[in-house]
Design an enzyme around this catalytic site. Structure first.
Site: not given
Ligand SMILES: NC(=O)c1ccc[n+]([C@@H]2O[C@H](COP(=O)([O-])OP(=O)(O)OC[C@H]3O[C@@H](n4cnc5c(N)ncnc54)[C@H](OP(=O)(O)O)[C@@H]3O)[C@@H](O)[C@H]2O)c1
Length: 237
Positions: A132, A146
């Protein structure tokens, strides 16, 4: 022939959001894709049916199960560690168990998965962790834990790039800024605050992160390693 035909790809945390876009991107390009999920069984099954990817239930917080899932995939060409959680709030009142679970998923899991994948990975393989921009910049209160996890990813990427470089394996982090997903919806309560920190005032689309991931996994990125590829609309500028 697709761009990734014959390539074996594992995406950890692929059922929703950015991970789902990454699964779709590689599957569309001909890769044999497997992805993990923890809680979203229906979403995972729908994505598997739509994309042809294999869905595997593995909680990234369960170290032994995670290592077993990675090992069972054999010689991967690409590992993408996307699974992550976000715990925000006043550090004086945040639940310490929630913070520790986030550290398990965002820090311990990427490390153990990357090491396990590297044992069998083909030479020239790719390890990509979704970090991130908060690893570089945390411009509001409540994000210390975080930011800690995403800064830790940076140290891991630097070190593992050197550990596996002699096999041509690259290790990189992709660092999104605010990206439209369940974790951070473009129409959520934090959106206008987030846009205030950005040069281009909109959320990143998950597809844009997936495209950058495919580039880092592709043949033109063989000399990009130990790096952080930020895609944040200027959030960190
Ligand atoms: N969205 C943002 O603004 C943003 C910005 C910077 C970085 N990120 C990073 O990008 C990545 C994805 O974020 P996102 O925004 O797509 O989040 P999201 O919409 O909450 O989706 C998270 C994904 O990760 C999976 N996951 C979470 N905990 C898990 C676990 N313990 N074991 C296996 N799978 C798990 C979830 O699967 P289940 O639902 O099946 O548990 C889901 O598929 C993360 O690492 C986040 O920190 C996001």
């Amino acid at each position: 022939m697709g761009e990734f035909t014959g390539r074996k790809v594992l995406v950890l945390g692929g059922s929703r959001g950015i991970g789902k876009a990454i699964v779709r991107r590689f599957a569309k390009a001909g890769a044999a894709v497997a992805f993990t999920y923890a809680g979203s069984k229906d979403a995972a099954e729908d994505l598997a049916a739509e994309s042809g990817a294999e869905a595997v239930r593995t909680d990234s917080a369960d170290r032994d199960a995670l290592i077993a899932t990675v090992a069972e995939r054999g010689a991967l060409d690409v590992l993408v560690v996307n699974a992550g959680t976000l715990v925000l709030g006043d550090p004086l009142t945040l639940d310490p168990d929630a913070v520790d679970r986030m550290i398990d998923v965002n820090v311990r899991a990427p490390y153990h998965a990357a090491v396990e994948a590297a044992r069998r990975m083909t030479d020239g393989g790719r390890i990509i962790v979704i970090g991130s921009v908060n690893g570089d910049r945390m411009p509001f209160a409540g994000g210390a834990a975080y930011a800690l996890t995403k800064a830790a990813v940076q140290g891991m990427v630097r070190g593992l790039a050197r550990d596996f470089g002699d096999r041509g394996i690259t290790v990189n982090a992709i660092q999104p800024g605010p990206t439209d997903s369940d974790m951070n919806p473009a129409d959520g309560p934090m959106a206008s605050t987030m846009h205030g920190f950005m040069a281009i005032k909109r959320h990143v689309h998950a597809d844009e992160v997936a495209e950058l991931t495919a580039y880092i996994a592709g043949p033109h990125a063989a000399m990009i390693t130990g790096s952080f590829q930020t895609i944040d609309g200027g959030f960190g500028a």
